[in-house]
Write a protein that holds these residues in place. Sequence first.
Motif, mmCIF file in Angstrom:
data_model
loop_
_atom_site.group_PDB
_atom_site.id
_atom_site.type_symbol
_atom_site.label_atom_id
_atom_site.label_comp_id
_atom_site.label_asym_id
_atom_site.label_seq_id
_atom_site.Cartn_x
_atom_site.Cartn_y
_atom_site.Cartn_z
ATOM 1 N N UNK A 82 -9.235 16.238 -9.957
ATOM 2 C CA UNK A 82 -9.956 15.061 -9.471
ATOM 3 C C UNK A 82 -8.978 13.993 -8.973
ATOM 4 N N UNK A 83 -7.885 13.811 -9.709
ATOM 5 C CA UNK A 83 -6.883 12.839 -9.258
ATOM 6 C C UNK A 83 -6.278 13.285 -7.934
ATOM 7 N N UNK A 84 -6.002 14.588 -7.835
ATOM 8 C CA UNK A 84 -5.419 15.131 -6.612
ATOM 9 C C UNK A 84 -6.352 14.966 -5.428
ATOM 10 N N UNK A 85 -7.639 15.064 -5.725
ATOM 11 C CA UNK A 85 -8.651 14.898 -4.691
ATOM 12 C C UNK A 85 -8.523 13.514 -4.047
ATOM 13 N N UNK A 86 -8.242 12.540 -4.864
ATOM 14 C CA UNK A 86 -8.086 11.174 -4.381
ATOM 15 C C UNK A 86 -6.862 11.067 -3.458
ATOM 16 N N UNK A 87 -5.863 11.880 -3.735
ATOM 17 C CA UNK A 87 -4.613 11.787 -2.968
ATOM 18 C C UNK A 87 -4.679 12.576 -1.661
ATOM 19 N N UNK A 98 5.543 14.841 -1.289
ATOM 20 C CA UNK A 98 4.787 13.588 -1.239
ATOM 21 C C UNK A 98 5.626 12.497 -0.575
ATOM 22 N N UNK A 99 6.877 12.423 -0.971
ATOM 23 C CA UNK A 99 7.730 11.353 -0.431
ATOM 24 C C UNK A 99 7.843 11.477 1.091
ATOM 25 N N UNK A 100 8.266 12.636 1.568
ATOM 26 C CA UNK A 100 8.467 12.776 3.008
ATOM 27 C C UNK A 100 7.141 12.852 3.755
ATOM 28 N N UNK A 101 6.115 13.336 3.101
ATOM 29 C CA UNK A 101 4.794 13.354 3.712
ATOM 30 C C UNK A 101 4.324 11.944 4.024
ATOM 31 N N UNK A 102 4.512 11.054 3.049
ATOM 32 C CA UNK A 102 4.093 9.664 3.258
ATOM 33 C C UNK A 102 4.974 8.965 4.288
ATOM 34 N N UNK A 126 0.832 -1.212 0.000
ATOM 35 C CA UNK A 126 0.000 0.000 0.000
ATOM 36 C C UNK A 126 0.868 1.264 0.000
ATOM 37 N N UNK A 127 2.066 1.152 0.572
ATOM 38 C CA UNK A 127 2.975 2.315 0.552
ATOM 39 C C UNK A 127 3.500 2.543 -0.863
ATOM 40 N N UNK A 128 3.876 1.441 -1.520
ATOM 41 C CA UNK A 128 4.372 1.565 -2.898
ATOM 42 C C UNK A 128 3.311 2.207 -3.799
ATOM 43 N N UNK A 129 2.083 1.716 -3.633
ATOM 44 C CA UNK A 129 0.995 2.258 -4.457
ATOM 45 C C UNK A 129 0.796 3.747 -4.186
ATOM 46 N N UNK A 130 0.792 4.089 -2.898
ATOM 47 C CA UNK A 130 0.577 5.479 -2.520
ATOM 48 C C UNK A 130 1.687 6.368 -3.069
ATOM 49 N N UNK A 131 2.911 5.873 -2.965
ATOM 50 C CA UNK A 131 4.054 6.658 -3.446
ATOM 51 C C UNK A 131 3.954 6.908 -4.944
ATOM 52 N N UNK A 132 3.704 5.828 -5.677
ATOM 53 C CA UNK A 132 3.640 5.932 -7.134
ATOM 54 C C UNK A 132 2.548 6.907 -7.570
ATOM 55 N N UNK A 133 1.336 6.639 -7.078
ATOM 56 C CA UNK A 133 0.212 7.476 -7.481
ATOM 57 C C UNK A 133 0.428 8.910 -7.005
ATOM 58 N N UNK A 134 0.867 9.037 -5.750
ATOM 59 C CA UNK A 134 1.046 10.366 -5.164
ATOM 60 C C UNK A 134 2.046 11.206 -5.926
ATOM 61 N N UNK A 135 3.175 10.609 -6.259
ATOM 62 C CA UNK A 135 4.223 11.382 -6.931
ATOM 63 C C UNK A 135 3.778 11.775 -8.344
ATOM 64 N N UNK A 147 -4.991 6.547 -11.722
ATOM 65 C CA UNK A 147 -4.310 7.798 -11.372
ATOM 66 C C UNK A 147 -2.987 7.930 -12.108
ATOM 67 N N UNK A 148 -2.198 6.865 -12.079
ATOM 68 C CA UNK A 148 -0.889 6.934 -12.731
ATOM 69 C C UNK A 148 -1.063 7.132 -14.233
ATOM 70 N N UNK A 149 -2.000 6.371 -14.806
ATOM 71 C CA UNK A 149 -2.241 6.481 -16.247
ATOM 72 C C UNK A 149 -2.634 7.890 -16.628
ATOM 73 N N UNK A 150 -3.637 8.444 -15.940
ATOM 74 C CA UNK A 150 -4.118 9.778 -16.297
ATOM 75 C C UNK A 150 -3.071 10.846 -16.001
ATOM 76 N N UNK A 151 -2.444 10.743 -14.843
ATOM 77 C CA UNK A 151 -1.420 11.739 -14.505
ATOM 78 C C UNK A 151 -0.276 11.662 -15.509
ATOM 79 N N UNK A 152 0.059 10.435 -15.925
ATOM 80 C CA UNK A 152 1.105 10.266 -16.926
ATOM 81 C C UNK A 152 0.732 10.946 -18.228
#
Lengths: 269, 255
Positions: free
Chosen positions: A186-191, A230-234, A9-18, A135-140
């Motif tokens: 909207x993506x940011x809202x999720x984060x 995001x990194x240090x926040x998480x 769950x941390x990996x997912x959060x990091x990826x999507x968040x960043x 999230x990653x797809x759209x943000x990408x």
Amino acid sequence: MEAFFSYGFVQRALLAGIFVAIACALLGVFLILRRDAMIGHGLAHVAFAGVALGLFLNVIPLVAALIVAVLAALGIMKLKEKAGLYGDTAIAIFSSVGFASGLLLVTFAHSFNVDLFGYLFGEILAIETTEVLLSIGLAGVVVLIVILNYHKFMYMTFDRDSAKVSGIRVDRLDVLLTILTAITVVLGMKIVGLLLVAALMVIPAAAGLQLASSFKQAILLSSFVALISVFFGLLMAFYFDFPASGTIVILSFLIFGLFFAFKREKRLF
Amino acid sequence: MALSANDSKTLIAVKDISFSYGYAKVLKNVSLDVKSGDFLAVIGPNGSGKTTLIKIILGLLKPYEGEVWIMGRRVEEFLEWQKLGYIPQKATHIDSFFPVSVYEVVAMGLLSKKKFTRLTKKEEELSIQNALEQVGIEDFKNRRIGSLSGGQQQRVFIARAIVKQPHILFLDEPTTGVDAETQEHFYDMLDALNKKEGITIVLITHEIGIVNRHVNKVACLNQRLIYHGTHAEFCHSKAFKEMIAGGHHLISHRH
Ligand SMILES: Nc1ncnc2c1ncn2[C@@H]1O[C@H](COP(=O)(O)OP(=O)(O)O)[C@@H](O)[C@H]1O
Ligand SMILES: [Mg+2]
């Protein structure tokens, strides 16, 4: 630190968040310079109506929010153009009507529940795999489009008439930028939750703008601030049990403060 | 600069243009043309419609009557934007905090050209370097544009306009807020662009002094076109005498 990275769950959060935070920062630079910084705030409130509609109709709230936010963003643009309203007036109208509709829908659907709070305050550490991928797809895609149109966006933000006279289709690019902004909000809202998504759009970009003496620096610095926050926040959320969204925003604000102090000392570049 | 064999080719034809913002008529039945190699000054008092006219020529505003032709095409169908250079009136009043370097601003000038014949990165850098040197600001290329003086900023905008080697250069009151000495340099540079490089220049100004020293054609505008012709004839025209007789009256009074 190893424990931190070992959890799925941390990996997912990091990826999507960043990814999402960088998309926010990139767009934020353009929005601030276009004097349109409040659009993130406004669209987040409208996205609330989308989430409520999703809960009401029992479709995925993220998708409903995406559609509603994109339509509202285009609506704000049109209202600004046609009604001759100042930008912030159109945003104020849309955001309050959006939030009001959301409240009504939520009440009718009896869905004042945990789900809803996740959207209000963010739930990055509880993000599901499908949402991560989305999230990653759209943000990408957002990041890619911004990079591909980087020079044109820069030119039209700096000097709109000259950009037009260079044959750049600024009206089309306006629409593109508006749609990208809506998606990213909207993506940011999720984060970080819709109450804080405006911060993600504005603060890292504002921090980058403190020190930049070229556009490239502004873009790179802003993205860097987003990434670090995001990194240090998480990390802090994980170890100290802080709320992730609030921590990310406060961290980015601290970096902003640091850059601001630095600028006052002496321009870095 | 590639000049056509026929030097007096008409590059721009403005045909019977009328324009209003809302109810107030700003331009009434204006017709004029610009020929290849011209150095045309568009003069007239504040609020006489000079900026509006240029914006119409460049397709930024639509007239409710009349039409504009650029290089043989209606402006609505014109595609070769890389042949035009434009320095808008407010160019010197840019947001001084905007994070953009001198180099980046000049690079913007190459943007439209890319669509047609793509320059390599090397060629691009070379053109930018040349443009910077031509206006004498190569030392500032990494500075944020807002940190330069008004006169230096104006050179940056010239560099941006000439980097694509345009056939026509439009300048809207380019020396407002620039000191007298820099102004002199600036107009010498325009002269060189016009005479040596063969670039056609359309210059909006309300400084009659400039007109006398540099241009070969004059269009005198006050909503209507009061005079349009060669500079030599302009000096003997009624419009000129009125302007001189009125001193700065005509230049600064009307809104
Ligand atoms: N965007 C606008 N909306 C309404 N009126 C305008 C606008 N721009 C210019 N005007 C008016 O049109 C007239 C001509 O303006 P302009 O073309 O800028 O004159 P000039 O460049 O000769 O000083 C002026 O009276 C000005 O007030
Ligand atoms: Mg003007």
